[in-house]
Enzyme design. Structure first.
Site, PDB file in Angstrom:
ATOM      1  N   HIS A 368      22.254  42.564 104.762  1.00  0.00           N
ATOM      2  CA  HIS A 368      21.396  41.559 104.187  1.00  0.00           C
ATOM      3  C   HIS A 368      20.332  40.957 105.151  1.00  0.00           C
ATOM      4  CE1 HIS A 368      23.516  40.852 100.348  1.00  0.00           C
ATOM      5  NE2 HIS A 368      24.450  41.356 101.134  1.00  0.00           N
ATOM      6  N   LYS A 551      14.526  26.610 100.870  1.00  0.00           N
ATOM      7  CA  LYS A 551      15.102  27.628 101.518  1.00  0.00           C
ATOM      8  C   LYS A 551      16.024  27.083 102.677  1.00  0.00           C
ATOM      9  CE  LYS A 551      11.819  30.113 101.339  1.00  0.00           C
ATOM     10  NZ  LYS A 551      11.605  31.364 101.003  1.00  0.00           N
ATOM     11  N   ARG A 552      16.963  27.955 103.191  1.00  0.00           N
ATOM     12  CA  ARG A 552      17.434  27.672 104.623  1.00  0.00           C
ATOM     13  C   ARG A 552      16.502  27.373 105.706  1.00  0.00           C
ATOM     14  NH1 ARG A 552      23.393  27.364 105.649  1.00  0.00           N
ATOM     15  NH2 ARG A 552      22.650  27.010 107.617  1.00  0.00           N
ATOM     16  N   LYS A 557      11.373  31.944 108.701  1.00  0.00           N
ATOM     17  CA  LYS A 557      10.949  31.487 107.263  1.00  0.00           C
ATOM     18  C   LYS A 557       9.612  30.623 107.523  1.00  0.00           C
ATOM     19  CE  LYS A 557      15.729  31.765 105.400  1.00  0.00           C
ATOM     20  NZ  LYS A 557      15.695  32.657 104.334  1.00  0.00           N
ATOM     21  N   THR A 659      15.600  35.505  97.397  1.00  0.00           N
ATOM     22  CA  THR A 659      15.929  35.430  95.910  1.00  0.00           C
ATOM     23  C   THR A 659      15.270  34.155  95.429  1.00  0.00           C
ATOM     24  OG1 THR A 659      17.862  34.393  96.634  1.00  0.00           O
ATOM     25  CG2 THR A 659      17.906  36.649  96.104  1.00  0.00           C
ATOM     26  N   LYS A 663      13.359  33.490  91.730  1.00  0.00           N
ATOM     27  CA  LYS A 663      13.850  32.454  90.709  1.00  0.00           C
ATOM     28  C   LYS A 663      12.385  31.338  90.165  1.00  0.00           C
ATOM     29  CE  LYS A 663      18.259  32.231  92.918  1.00  0.00           C
ATOM     30  NZ  LYS A 663      19.016  31.774  94.083  1.00  0.00           N
TER      31      LYS A 663
HETATM   32  C1  26W Z   1      26.910  35.887 111.502  1.00  0.00           C
HETATM   33  C2  26W Z   1      26.381  34.768 110.906  1.00  0.00           C
HETATM   34  C3  26W Z   1      25.774  35.099 109.685  1.00  0.00           C
HETATM   35  C4  26W Z   1      25.983  34.539 108.191  1.00  0.00           C
HETATM   36  C5  26W Z   1      25.185  34.786 107.252  1.00  0.00           C
HETATM   37  C6  26W Z   1      24.626  36.192 109.692  1.00  0.00           C
HETATM   38  C7  26W Z   1      23.985  36.575 108.648  1.00  0.00           C
HETATM   39  C8  26W Z   1      24.094  35.960 107.361  1.00  0.00           C
HETATM   40  C9  26W Z   1      23.559  36.431 106.100  1.00  0.00           C
HETATM   41  C10 26W Z   1      23.391  37.614 105.990  1.00  0.00           C
HETATM   42  C11 26W Z   1      22.426  35.569 105.900  1.00  0.00           C
HETATM   43  C12 26W Z   1      21.804  35.702 104.522  1.00  0.00           C
HETATM   44  O1  26W Z   1      22.262  34.824 103.756  1.00  0.00           O
HETATM   45  N1  26W Z   1      20.735  36.746 104.389  1.00  0.00           N
HETATM   46  C13 26W Z   1      20.067  36.555 103.135  1.00  0.00           C
HETATM   47  O2  26W Z   1      20.461  37.357 102.227  1.00  0.00           O
HETATM   48  C14 26W Z   1      20.104  37.301 100.831  1.00  0.00           C
HETATM   49  C15 26W Z   1      20.485  37.911  99.896  1.00  0.00           C
HETATM   50  O3  26W Z   1      20.473  39.636  99.981  1.00  0.00           O
HETATM   51  C16 26W Z   1      18.509  37.783 101.136  1.00  0.00           C
HETATM   52  O4  26W Z   1      17.708  37.476  99.849  1.00  0.00           O
HETATM   53  C17 26W Z   1      17.842  36.891 102.260  1.00  0.00           C
HETATM   54  O5  26W Z   1      16.376  37.559 102.599  1.00  0.00           O
HETATM   55  C18 26W Z   1      18.473  37.163 103.530  1.00  0.00           C
HETATM   56  O6  26W Z   1      18.048  36.292 104.598  1.00  0.00           O
END
Ligand code: 26W
Length: 815
Positions: A368, A551-552, A557, A659, A663
């Site tokens: 992701h 968004k975060r 971003k 995502t 939406k």
């Molecule tokens: C190790 C810490 C950590 C925690 C969470 C690293 C990475 C993450 C996630 C992968 C971050 C995340 O939420 N990624 C998002 O995933 C969405 C669903 O696929 C995508 O639509 C977003 O672009 C992506 O940033």
């Protein structure tokens, strides 16, 4: 299997579907399960009694689902995710059980309204952002598509922190989401599992590979599950969440009676800490041992539960992969691969090769992210201490793997070093993404560009070795949650236009709206819906252009780019107070990881700029900046229907998919965005004339960095940009934001200044379109009409056909 009526077997009275039946069931829940009366029932009593009454109807379908799926002995999909952003449950379950009107009716005698009761509903904030919400949308679609599936996760006591603003900055408070309990879950203590940590391994006489692991510490994993109903179908799947508990013997009575109260409970506390709180980081790995403990806890409990379920209907291990597909939601549950090897080899005594062939056909991995700092690697010494047997198994997996690489690319030592699961540069670390690729049969990105960049950059060596293993499955969203529940007004207009709500199970039918875009009456209705939603949101003037960035917070971003636009508008209006300015409401929402200071500086500057503008009599009538606190699924459901413009302005090549973009487009917002993630596919579907594109593409962005990027050149060259940055540095916004300006004029990691002018020009295009109401409304209708592709039902159908190789199992309606 004949028509299903389980109750026949046990003579259970069926749940009636009349208003009176529902009323009776609500009252009996109040009297017998809440132990109170209509007279003395509190609002919370009413809420919980209603929740239990609705839950019963879903549990009824769940029982028939379990029987049908069990009988079918299908290949099961197990979705392993460290995060689930499920959202509030009551409204969803009322919709999926078709009991909304019955509930409103039945609450009357209690003197309660459904709105009042819905406000008491819990939102389990068991996730950070995109990844967690995607997991929730996908399990919703699996049920709606009658796919036999179980979601596995962690039942954190404390979810994502509650965000509040204190003098413009983010403050975090613990989110005790289940403080009042959670009526939607079923604890299942009988399915407890024991999980080990630390300790050492011992050889097993007569076996070259098998080992006996002697853990230094064990904890209990106690599951509770929540129902995951399908929409307009009988299937009700479950999501099973694990909670860590101390073993029965963990309370030390002797220490307690000696007055050593803390010591007496410390073992239990240590155990419970494992599922105490969600890590609030969504892009930077902190490498905390407790996080690895959480990940292993989730994987060990879930794999044991999966094996328990498999052996209920199957005895031959060689059927395991044919009956089981485990989707790894990013690298967070990757330790499941060596854990399955340990269980098969050490506990079930399969030989290594047989176990490995089963394991690699059982798992699939979804990546992701593209951010290097988000790709998890764990220090070898931490693995050695916490999971000694798993490290041994990873070494063996790596040895066999590197032999395969050597065979394919003889003598290419550099490639071996690059591909090894064990990173040797500096501290030795376990590369979880490499382990995930080696131990799975399918790897996918979450949007076309992302999957392409995975194959061509971060995982290129692996794509060279196993090209067929790499796939793309573009994300999707639940139309039930993000259109039907969030935007009932728009749903009604769509259902009227399409003759019923069948589109909620077949979102491609939205295309039939296209012809209505030419109908002035339909356009008028479309506009009135958006305006009414904006009135409800009450974020600003409902006739202003509602410009939304939700968004975060992360520098890639580029909320900072949106801010530079706001400051430039502020300057332009002050320089020309009588200009024909389009009233605009700019709405920000989102959380920053608590330790991510650069992102928190941006939040602080946004609020300082908002205050400055609000206090400026010349600008305030034309421009308003709002920061909505504590962004979560429920707030998203309120903001998205009211948005006119969707900000998807990340640096191209950085946002895996997004995502929120889907939406917002599905709710008729027009997108201003870069060629990044799923923006590219949204633009392809809606038509480039219905999308506001700007900025460098991923290739140009990479080139700019390689050819030496000097942000100051843009500052020197662009007067408006210089004015904006100078204003920040001059303290024009309450003296806040110098850190932001400094980083932009320094390294500007995400080329914010490089895309500034193109963005500003594109925003003028937006304003030109906004001035032509019919053109804007037509574009808005076409965005909704052409985004059926972004249904999570289509995403799940893609996974089912190309990765999981599973088919729907129909669940018979009750007779
Ligand atoms: C190790 C810490 C950590 C925690 C969470 C690293 C990475 C993450 C996630 C992968 C971050 C995340 O939420 N990624 C998002 O995933 C969405 C669903 O696929 C995508 O639509 C977003 O672009 C992506 O940033």
């Amino acid at each position: 299997m004949g028509r299903m009526d389980l109750r026949q077997g046990i003579g259970l009275r069926r749940l009636g579907s009349t208003a009176d039946d529902f009323q009776q069931d609500l009252l009996s829940s109040l009297y017998y399960r809440k132990g109170t009366t209509v007279e003395s029932a509190s609002a919370r009593d009413a809420y919980e009694a209603l929740a239990l009454t609705v839950r019963d109807r879903l549990a009824d379908r769940r029982a028939r689902t379990a029987a049908a799926q069990f009988a079918h002995n299908p290949r099961w999909v197990y979705y392993l995710s460290a995060e689930y952003l499920l959202g509030a449950q009551l409204e969803q379950n009322l919709l999926y059980s078709g009991t909304g009107d019955l509930a409103a009716q039945a609450l009357k005698p209690l003197g309660r309204s459904l709105e009042e009761i819905e406000d008491l509903d819990v939102e389990p904030g068991l996730g950070n952002g995109g990844l967690g919400r995607l997991a929730a949308c996908l399990i919703d679609s699996m049920a709606t598509r009658d796919i036999p599936a179980v979601g596995y996760g962690i039942r954190y006591d404390f979810g994502i922190f509650k965000q509040s603003l204190e003098d413009g900055g983010q403050a975090e408070r613990a989110d005790d989401w289940a403080f009042h309990g959670n009526p939607w879950e079923f604890p299942a203590p009988d399915d407890r599992q024991t999980v080990g940590f630390y300790g050492h391994t011992e050889p097993v006489p007569g076996s070259p590979v098998r080992k006996r692991w002697v853990p230094g510490e064990t904890v209990l994993g106690e599951p509770s599950h929540m129902l995951v109903p399908g929409y307009n179908t009988e299937t009700v799947n479950i999501v099973r969440l694990w909670r860590a508990r101390g073993s029965e013997a963990s309370f030390d009575l002797s220490r307690f009676s000696a007055g050593q109260y803390a010591e007496a409970v410390q073992e239990a506390v240590r155990a419970e800490n494992i599922s105490k709180v969600l890590y609030p980081d969504d892009s930077t790995e902190l490498g905390r041992e407790l996080r690895l403990k959480q990940q292993y806890f989730l994987c060990s409990c879930s794999l044991r539960d999966i094996i328990r379920r498999f052996r209920l209907r199957n005895e031959n291990w060689d059927d395991f992969a044919d009956k089981t597909i485990i989707q790894l939601n990013d690298t967070h549950p990757t330790v499941a691969i060596p854990e399955l090897m340990r269980l098969l080899v050490d506990e079930y005594e399969l030989d290594w090769d047989r176990a490995w062939s089963i394991t690699r056909r059982t798992f699939a991995y979804t990546c992701h992210t593209l951010l290097p700092e988000a790709l998890e690697t764990w220090p070898v010494h931490m693995f050695e201490r916490l999971l000694p047997r798993h490290l041994e198994i990873i070494y063996l997996i790596n040895m066999h793997f590197l032999r395969e690489v050597e065979a394919h690319f003889p003598g290419d030592a550099d490639r071996i070093r690059r591909m090894s699961i064990i990173g040797e540069n500096g501290e030795r670390r376990v590369r979880m993404a490499h382990l995930a690729v080696v131990g799975t049969e399918a790897v996918n990105g979450v949007a076309e560009l992302h999957s392409k960049l995975l194959r061509e950059t971060v995982l290129q060596d692996f794509a060279d070795l196993w090209p067929a293993k790499f796939q793309n499955v573009t994300n999707g969203i639940s139309p039930r949650r993000f259109i039907r529940l969030a935007n009932p007004r728009l749903s009604e207009v769509i259902s009227d236009g399409l003759g019923g709500d069948g589109w909620l199970n077949d979102l491609d039918r939205l295309a039939e709206l296209e012809s209505l875009a030419d109908d002035p009456a339909f356009r008028e209705r479309w506009r009135s819906v958006k305006r009414a939603n904006k009135v409800d949101l009450a974020a600003g003037d409902p006739d202003s252009l509602t410009d939304v960035m939700i968004k975060r917070f992360h520098e890639y971003k580029r909320q900072q780019l949106k801010l530079l636009h706001v400051i430039t508008m502020y300057h332009r209006i002050r320089e020309n107070p009588n200009g024909d300015w389009i009233p605009r409401t700019v709405l920000f929402a989102g959380k920053a990881a608590p330790a991510y200071h650069a992102a928190k500086h941006i939040i602080r500057l946004i609020n300082a700029v908002a205050a400055t503008i609000a206090a400026d009599p010349v600008v305030a009538p034309h421009l308003r900046v709002v920061f909505a606190e504590n962004y979560n699924v429920t707030l998203a459901e309120r903001i998205i229907p009211a948005a006119d413009l969707s900000e998807q302005i990340s640096l191209a090549g950085k946002e895996a998919s997004g995502t929120g973009n889907m939406k917002l487009a599905l709710n008729g917002a027009l997108t201003i965005g870069t060629l990044d993630g799923a923006n590219i596919e949204i633009r392809a579907h809606v038509g480039e004339e219905n999308f506001f594109l700007f900025g460098l593409d991923a290739f140009q962005a990479a080139e700019a960095r390689i050819n030496g990027y000097h942000p100051r050149e843009h500052y020197e060259r662009d007067a408006e940009l210089r004015a904006a940055l100078d204003a920040i540095n001059a303290g024009a916004f309450g003296g806040v934001g110098r850190e932001v300006a400094e980083s932009l004029l320094g390294w500007d990691e995400y080329l914010t200044l490089a895309d500034y002018r193109s963005y500003l020009d594109c925003q003028e295009e937006v304003e030109r379109a906004w001035r032509d109401r019919d053109r804007w409304t037509r574009m808005s209708i076409l965005n909704t009409a052409r985004c059926g592709f972004f249904s999570a039902d289509r995403t799940v159908a893609d996974y089912a056909a190309r990765i999981w190789r599973v088919a729907p199992v129909p669940v018979p309606r009750e007779d």
